[in-house]
Design an enzyme around this catalytic site. Sequence first.
Site, PDB file in Angstrom:
ATOM      1  N   LYS A  11       0.865  -1.171   0.136  1.00 39.22           N
ATOM      2  CA  LYS A  11      -0.301  -0.422  -0.088  1.00 39.22           C
ATOM      3  C   LYS A  11       1.094   1.457  -0.003  1.00 39.22           C
ATOM      4  CE  LYS A  11      -4.281   1.023   2.411  1.00 39.22           C
ATOM      5  NZ  LYS A  11      -5.165   0.895   3.459  1.00 39.22           N
TER       6      LYS A  11
HETATM    7  O1  G3P Z   1      -7.976   2.017   3.866  1.00 36.56           O
HETATM    8  C1  G3P Z   1      -8.571   3.205   4.890  1.00 36.56           C
HETATM    9  C2  G3P Z   1      -9.388   3.477   5.827  1.00 36.56           C
HETATM   10  O2  G3P Z   1      -8.782   2.734   6.532  1.00 36.56           O
HETATM   11  C3  G3P Z   1      -9.439   4.968   6.341  1.00 36.56           C
HETATM   12  O3  G3P Z   1     -10.641   5.009   6.938  1.00 36.56           O
HETATM   13  O4  G3P Z   1     -12.334   5.166   8.361  1.00 36.56           O
HETATM   14  O5  G3P Z   1      -9.565   6.091   8.878  1.00 36.56           O
HETATM   15  O6  G3P Z   1     -11.348   7.707   6.654  1.00 36.56           O
HETATM   16  P1  G3P Z   1     -11.184   6.006   8.275  1.00 36.56           P
END
Ligand code: G3P
Length: 220
Positions: A87
């Site tokens: 990633k």
């Molecule tokens: O995969 C990326 C994701 O985990 C980000 O999620 O909830 O931190 O915006 P969030």
Amino acid sequence: MLIFADTANLDAIKELNDYGILDGVTTNPSLMAREGIQGRDAVLTHYRAICEEVNGPVSAEVIATDYEGMLAEGRMLHAIAENIVVKVPMTPAGIKAIATLAQEDIPTNCTLVFSPGQAILAAKAGASFVSVFMGRLDDVGHPAIETVQSIIDIYEAQGAEAMVLAASIRHPQHIIQCAEVGVDAVTAPPASIKQLFHHPLTDIGLEKFLADYRKVQQQA
Ligand code: G3P
């Protein structure tokens, strides 16, 4: 649509895998920190454990932000297991690293994508997955599903091979919206995935079936 668990929690990953509905896992430094994983060795051991549980793609994020650093880290992460997807953030250096890793047949997930323009560059560089952050777009008042739809349309029109991976999922409705517009994969917190199981009428219906069954058994 592939369903990935957006978590580094092994118990949650095992639970979803046991249901037979899990296609892969995505992690990021915040999710690793949430599990209290500290230090390079612990991080690598944790990725190994996730890859032993899950056969599908497991995204492991680089910490370096320079090209050489991302490349070295990406190669090292992919060496852990065949199903590790590296990633890499959506930056100029990240795009360069994705292009080099693609030449080496190392799969990548371009993360922190918020616009169709960024998605065009990620696909052009050869990213295997392009992570579009829905929740964070919605948070700032930009309808995320419109961005996702636009990226899908562009990839279709251009014959791009990159897979659209909807990320930053906040609730089951996001997952349903993704399925409606035909995203390739969605990565969601285990809680949002498990919410898809439930409907009050299912519980009421099952209760009634079992009550009727018991009634007849008592009469027999
Ligand atoms: O995969 C990326 C994701 O985990 C980000 O999620 O909830 O931190 O915006 P969030």
